[in-house]
Write an enzyme that holds these catalytic residues in place. Structure first.
Site, PDB file in Angstrom:
ATOM      1  N   PRO A 156       0.840  -1.205   0.000  1.00 44.06           N
ATOM      2  CA  PRO A 156       0.000   0.000   0.000  1.00 44.06           C
ATOM      3  C   PRO A 156       0.872   1.251   0.000  1.00 44.06           C
ATOM      4  CG  PRO A 156      -0.787  -1.593   1.605  1.00 44.06           C
ATOM      5  CD  PRO A 156       0.541  -2.100   1.131  1.00 44.06           C
ATOM      6  N   GLU A 157       0.516   2.215  -0.841  1.00 38.26           N
ATOM      7  CA  GLU A 157       1.315   3.436  -0.947  1.00 38.26           C
ATOM      8  C   GLU A 157       0.650   4.570  -0.173  1.00 38.26           C
ATOM      9  OE1 GLU A 157       3.065   4.012  -4.797  1.00 38.26           O
ATOM     10  OE2 GLU A 157       2.930   1.895  -5.285  1.00 38.26           O
ATOM     11  N   LYS A 164       3.296   6.607   4.793  1.00 37.28           N
ATOM     12  CA  LYS A 164       2.577   5.336   4.783  1.00 37.28           C
ATOM     13  C   LYS A 164       2.176   4.873   6.184  1.00 37.28           C
ATOM     14  CE  LYS A 164       5.115   3.803   0.665  1.00 37.28           C
ATOM     15  NZ  LYS A 164       5.949   2.723   0.090  1.00 37.28           N
TER      16      LYS A 164
END
Length: 269
Positions: free
Chosen positions: A2-3, A55
């Protein structure tokens, strides 16, 4: 992985749904979290806000405690109605209010900080967040890149969350394609305008991802259906023709983590 757009989307959603609400129930079925004693430490506390730092996810409470999590490669936060039981497979943590349940899956990187306890070093060391409203992404990226060892490769440098925060492997490849910059160039060879363009473009793509409910869609064909899988310019398109010039897209591992970089050797010079 996930960014940065995922953490910011989660912060928006969780902030709107949970802020001001008391945790009426807390479950932590994952054995790796047992030492944190999350049910007894969090139950009855009230959520005061949700925040993204690159993040990293931060959930703040009236007690002054802060729940820190990082989704790493496979973690997921889900927000469900309180009446809906989270599916058990991979469930690490579930936080119930009277209206919603926030469920965390496959994420061992969790820490509950006591009031006044400093944020983890990884959070404190995070570079300028390209989605932070107080940050000028173009100027911040241009400045950050000038502070690096000039021989570092651009594609590796912009993935370093200590330089600028939010860019992951997909957005790295897509940003450098859209700015026409070879990912194997040395940072020291960039002009100020090129460095600024990297920051501005990455921030735009990340913001689009937040608006698209966490989806990554950097390429939009004029006649494509909404469900089309053709969503990137170069990422994941090894040996396929470049959408601009038809040259074969190339890929190979880059940096210490050997993350795969995709690029067009004709469009990115």
């Amino acid at each position: 992985m996930p960014e940065g757009h995922i953490s910011h989307r989660n912060a928006q959603r969780f902030g709107a749904a949970l802020t001001g609400r008391e945790l009426v129930r807390v479950e932590a079925p994952e054995p790796r979290l047992a030492h944190l004693r999350l049910p007894e430490r969090l139950a009855g506390d009230r959520v005061t806000g949700a925040e993204a730092v690159g993040k990293h996810h931060l959930l703040r409470f009236a007690s002054g405690r802060v729940l820190h999590s990082h989704l790493m490669m496979s973690g997921v936060w889900r927000l469900l109605p309180a009446a809906r039981r989270p599916r058990p497979g991979g469930l690490f943590l579930a936080l119930w209010t009277d209206r919603n349940v926030a469920a965390l899956y496959r994420c061992p990187t969790v820490r509950l900080l006591e009031p006044g306890e400093p944020l983890p070093r990884a959070v404190a060391a995070t570079g300028p967040d390209l989605l932070d409203a107080a940050v000028d992404p173009a100027a911040a990226t241009a400045l950050a890149l000038t502070r690096l060892e000039p021989s570092r490769q651009v594609g590796e440098a912009i993935m370093d969350q200590r330089v600028v925060a939010g860019i992951g492997n997909v957005y790295k490849s897509e940003t450098l394609f859209l700015t026409g910059i070879d990912p194997w160039r040395e940072v020291g060879s960039l002009s100020e305008d090129e460095a600024a363009a990297i920051g501005a473009t990455a921030a735009r793509l990340l913001a689009d991802g937040v608006r698209d409910r966490g989806a990554i869609r950097t390429y939009r064909a004029p006649d494509a259906a909404p469900w089309s899988r053709e969503r990137t310019w170069v990422y994941g398109r090894r040996d396929r023709p470049c959408r601009r010039c038809g040259t074969r897209v190339r890929s190979r591992g880059q940096g210490d983590a050997n993350r795969t970089t995709y690029w067009c050797p004709a469009c990115q010079t």
